[in-house]
Write an enzyme that holds these catalytic residues in place. Structure first.
Site, PDB file in Angstrom:
ATOM      1  N   GLU A   1      12.441  10.508  -2.915  1.00 23.38           N
ATOM      2  CA  GLU A   1      12.633  10.064  -1.538  1.00 23.38           C
ATOM      3  C   GLU A   1      13.832  10.719  -0.860  1.00 23.38           C
ATOM      4  O   GLU A   1      14.755  10.045  -0.411  1.00 23.38           O
ATOM      5  CB  GLU A   1      12.739   8.540  -1.485  1.00 23.38           C
ATOM      6  CG  GLU A   1      11.484   7.863  -1.985  1.00 23.38           C
ATOM      7  CD  GLU A   1      11.572   6.347  -1.976  1.00 23.38           C
ATOM      8  OE1 GLU A   1      12.596   5.811  -1.517  1.00 23.38           O
ATOM      9  OE2 GLU A   1      10.620   5.703  -2.441  1.00 23.38           O
TER      10      GLU A   1
ATOM     11  N   ASN B   1       9.414  13.723  -5.460  1.00 24.86           N
ATOM     12  CA  ASN B   1       8.506  12.608  -5.198  1.00 24.86           C
ATOM     13  C   ASN B   1       8.894  11.910  -3.899  1.00 24.86           C
ATOM     14  O   ASN B   1      10.081  11.701  -3.626  1.00 24.86           O
ATOM     15  CB  ASN B   1       8.604  11.611  -6.377  1.00 24.86           C
ATOM     16  CG  ASN B   1       7.557  10.535  -6.329  1.00 24.86           C
ATOM     17  OD1 ASN B   1       6.367  10.806  -6.197  1.00 24.86           O
ATOM     18  ND2 ASN B   1       7.983   9.277  -6.459  1.00 24.86           N
TER      19      ASN B   1
ATOM     20  N   HIS C   1       1.494   4.590  -1.345  1.00 16.71           N
ATOM     21  CA  HIS C   1       1.505   3.160  -1.049  1.00 16.71           C
ATOM     22  C   HIS C   1       0.759   3.002   0.277  1.00 16.71           C
ATOM     23  O   HIS C   1       1.320   3.279   1.346  1.00 16.71           O
ATOM     24  CB  HIS C   1       2.928   2.631  -0.942  1.00 16.71           C
ATOM     25  CG  HIS C   1       3.688   2.668  -2.234  1.00 16.71           C
ATOM     26  ND1 HIS C   1       3.381   1.854  -3.290  1.00 16.71           N
ATOM     27  CD2 HIS C   1       4.727   3.436  -2.634  1.00 16.71           C
ATOM     28  CE1 HIS C   1       4.213   2.100  -4.290  1.00 16.71           C
ATOM     29  NE2 HIS C   1       5.030   3.062  -3.918  1.00 16.71           N
TER      30      HIS C   1
ATOM     31  N   GLU D   1       2.308   6.612  -7.283  1.00 23.42           N
ATOM     32  CA  GLU D   1       2.621   5.180  -7.168  1.00 23.42           C
ATOM     33  C   GLU D   1       1.581   4.451  -6.328  1.00 23.42           C
ATOM     34  O   GLU D   1       1.921   3.598  -5.508  1.00 23.42           O
ATOM     35  CB  GLU D   1       4.015   4.995  -6.554  1.00 23.42           C
ATOM     36  CG  GLU D   1       5.119   5.721  -7.295  1.00 23.42           C
ATOM     37  CD  GLU D   1       6.487   5.513  -6.686  1.00 23.42           C
ATOM     38  OE1 GLU D   1       6.648   4.571  -5.884  1.00 23.42           O
ATOM     39  OE2 GLU D   1       7.399   6.284  -7.010  1.00 23.42           O
TER      40      GLU D   1
ATOM     41  N   ASP E   1      -0.970   2.059  -4.620  1.00 21.07           N
ATOM     42  CA  ASP E   1      -1.509   0.712  -4.516  1.00 21.07           C
ATOM     43  C   ASP E   1      -2.093   0.561  -3.118  1.00 21.07           C
ATOM     44  O   ASP E   1      -1.743   1.319  -2.209  1.00 21.07           O
ATOM     45  CB  ASP E   1      -0.480  -0.395  -4.824  1.00 21.07           C
ATOM     46  CG  ASP E   1       0.872  -0.179  -4.179  1.00 21.07           C
ATOM     47  OD1 ASP E   1       0.941   0.477  -3.119  1.00 21.07           O
ATOM     48  OD2 ASP E   1       1.882  -0.658  -4.714  1.00 21.07           O
TER      49      ASP E   1
END
Length: 655
Positions: free
Chosen positions: A325, A368, A403, A432, A434
């Site tokens: 990030e 990432n 996400h 990651e 979801d």
């Protein structure tokens, strides 16, 4: 803070922990769970402290001054530190591997603060602390309920639950404390394993200690062949104070993965969150600034950290999220103004990758970030990676957190995200993923609505279909969690029960799971289209054939279509009276279509003639039962459905 209000749910990858070490936090159990079994109740109505004591020299006593229920509560006075408060021994109450919901009502005697619900555990005299409920605003005017889940994942010789505050030492009250659990269901062993269906790349889950024990460990082992320690490898977990390295959280997770033949993604060596304040404190004890001395000290600390952590795991970890990030698309240069950047500029990124390559030359090194499907952020990340590559910085891959939610982003945006980085010749990974059931921060459902779960299934279906198209670029897909009982989205961006993963709170397969494994098994009682995929063609009816002795019928549906490509689902039903032990379905494409990828079977094609043979697990079909498979295909000009199908040399009916 985010690209737009519409993206408010799409947050930083791990801005809040999934859970601390072995703690699992969530708002509440799913509404469809059975009545919980209560193992602990403290209401203080009998006039005793019911086993509660102070953690230090504070005084606990039954009080009638205020009460949440009944007429008494427990008062806690004489606190000399914020982390001192009422505690209860639960060593003989909690069993390893059971997920307990702990509830406590709390209020202050005066003033206001934040309260937390925590657990202290010790093994061989070494203490560790797990946060069950994070900072929750409390004051003297009302009772506030702290509720969270906790799973003990290790053997301990000391275990106490306690209430603490964030800053003040004000007296407080607690009342109506309970702990309960819902008996675990066995995992479903008669369904396909995700890792057996999706073979183009490893499919992983982010885990805590709670995911490697009992049914959780069984579910993880059955379906996934890669893991990411969600928080256990971050700086605060591995080097909480300078030079004092500890791997107590991560080692059990890595050992489990190795024992079960799973790949391991290391997350993360450098991040602006979950980094202790001492890292950014200068030799003079003051916060670092952009001086030569502070920069040199910060980069020395960074190098020492990476050399220790990466070396500890050696070749056990094959992929590292080296930096996490670092992009802020609202900055003209696209770089996040973290303490790392304000003190060291881009040199912290260069140093991190250089040292990681030296210590772990075998590992793939990734940068990432989240919201990489937003064009502005995607382009700024691309520019940074291109610059680093041009400088010779050893960046091997780009991680897309993904996400997302049931209405955002589109398949087109996600495809554009992947396409953007292809020219750089790097690996890409979904790190990651979801899929939240919420589309705004103002929504909250007591039970996940059926239509949202159906939309979610379509998102997983369409996203995985896209990812599998990019199997030459995507080398791993990881979900941020194992099941809905342990997800960071229960408390972020607001507290509410979310359901973003493939398995529900009782570890049972959801429609989302079938979206990945066999889209034909998604609930077909509604015609709600995929909110994220290309607009599906209307199902094209097949021309009925002449039923033969094979006694079968076939349903063929085009579920998605885009320029040059499509997705189809096929269901073959045994309409006879004799069970099949295996099957092969054949047909002719009329317009030159080609199968490019197939799941739940094996395909063969020669010119227009195509056939699909059952997989190892779906060959047996009882009378009246069905088997299903799906595939991706290419087309040019038109995409008509086949007009007839054959099985065992005879023509099936079409439905």
């Amino acid at each position: 803070m985010r690209a737009s209000l519409r993206l408010a749910l799409i947050s930083v990858a791990a801005a809040l922990p999934v859970a601390a070490a072995v703690a699992v936090t969530s708002a509440a159990s799913a509404a469809d769970e059975p009545t919980p079994i209560t193992v602990l109740t403290s209401d203080f109505e009998d006039g005793t402290t019911q086993g509660w004591a102070g953690r230090a020299s504070e005084t606990v006593a039954v009080s009638t001054t205020v009460a949440h229920g009944g007429s008494t509560s427990l008062s806690v006075t004489g606190r000399t530190a914020a982390w001192q408060g009422p505690s209860l021994d639960v060593l003989g109450t909690f069993e390893k591997g059971t997920a307990y919901t702990i509830s406590a009502w709390v209020r202050l005697a005066s003033g206001s603060d934040n309260a937390r619900l925590s657990v202290e555990r010790r093994t061989d005299g070494v203490a560790a602390y797990d946060q069950v409920v994070g900072n929750t605003a409390i004051d003297s005017g009302r009772w506030v309920n702290l509720v969270g889940r906790y799973t003990l994942a290790t053997d301990v010789d000391f275990l106490r639950v306690y209430v603490e505050t964030a800053s003040s030492t004000e007296s407080l009250y607690i009342d109506d404390v309970t702990a309960s659990y819902v008996p675990a269901l066995p995992i479903q062993t008669n369904i396909p394993s995700v890792q057996d269906v999706v073979t183009e790349f490893p499919v992983g889950a982010a885990i805590t200690g709670a995911e490697i024990v009992t049914e959780h460990g069984q579910l993880l082992d059955k379906h996934f062949n890669s893991v990411t320690p969600g928080n256990a490898l971050k700086w605060d977990a591995t080097e909480p104070s300078e030079g004092a390295f500890t791997y107590a959280q991560a080692d059990p997770l890595v050992s489990f993965a190795k024992a079960h033949g799973m790949a391991i993604r290391g997350h993360t060596l450098v991040w602006h969150n979950q980094t202790p304040s001492w890292v950014f404190t200068g030799a003079d004890g003051q916060p670092m600034t952009a001086t030569a001395d502070d920069k040199a000290l910060l980069l020395d600390r960074l190098e020492n950290h990476i050399r220790n952590v990466a070396a500890h795991y050696g070749t056990d970890i094959g992929v590292w999220d080296v930096v996490n990030e670092v992009i802020d698309e609202n900055q003209s240069d696209g770089l996040r103004r973290s303490s790392w950047f304000t003190v060291a500029g881009l040199d912290y990124i260069r140093t991190a990758f250089r040292v990681a390559r030296e210590v772990a030359p075998h590992a793939k090194l990734f940068i990432n970030d989240y919201n990489t499907n937003v064009p502005a952020k995607r382009d700024k990340l691309y520019a940074l990676v291109a610059q680093l590559k041009a400088e010779g910085v050893p960046v091997d891959g780009v991680g897309h957190q993904m996400h997302v939610n049931v209405s955002w982003p589109s398949i087109a945006d996600t495809k554009a995200m992947l396409d953007k980085f292809v020219p750089l010749g790097l690996e890409q990974q979904i790190t990651e993923m979801d899929v939240s059931i919420y589309t705004s921060n103002g929504e909250s459902f007591p039970t996940p609505p059926a239509d949202r779960l159906l939309q979610q299934a379509y998102v997983y279906r369409d996203m995985f279909a896209l990812f599998r198209q990019y199997r030459d670029e995507i080398t791993s897909v990881t979900l941020w969690g194992l099941a809905d009982d342990n997800t960071w989205l229960d408390t972020f961006p607001v507290t509410r029960k979310d359901a973003p993963l493939l398995f529900d709170t009782r570890l049972q397969a959801k429609s989302a799971y079938w979206g990945v494994v066999d889209p034909t098994k998604i609930n077909t009682t509604t015609s709600t289209p995929s909110p994220t995929g290309p607009t599906p063609n209307s199902p094209t009816p097949s021309t009925p054939g002449t039923p033969g002795t094979a006694a079968c019928s076939v349903t063929y549906r085009v579920t998605g279509s885009w320029q040059g490509g499509f997705q189809a689902d096929v269901r073959v039903t045994n309409t006879g009276s004799t069970a099949w032990t295996s099957w092969t379905l054949g047909w002719q494409f009329a317009a030159g279509q080609q199968i490019t990828q197939l799941w739940n079977g094996s395909a063969a094609q020669s010119g227009a003639a195509a056939s699909v043979t059952n997989a190892g697990w779906n060959g047996a079909v009882a009378p009246g039962a069905s088997a299903s498979f799906g595939f991706l295909g290419s087309w040019t000009g038109s995409n008509p459905a086949p007009t007839s199908y054959s099985l065992k040399g005879t023509i099936c009916a079409t439905a």
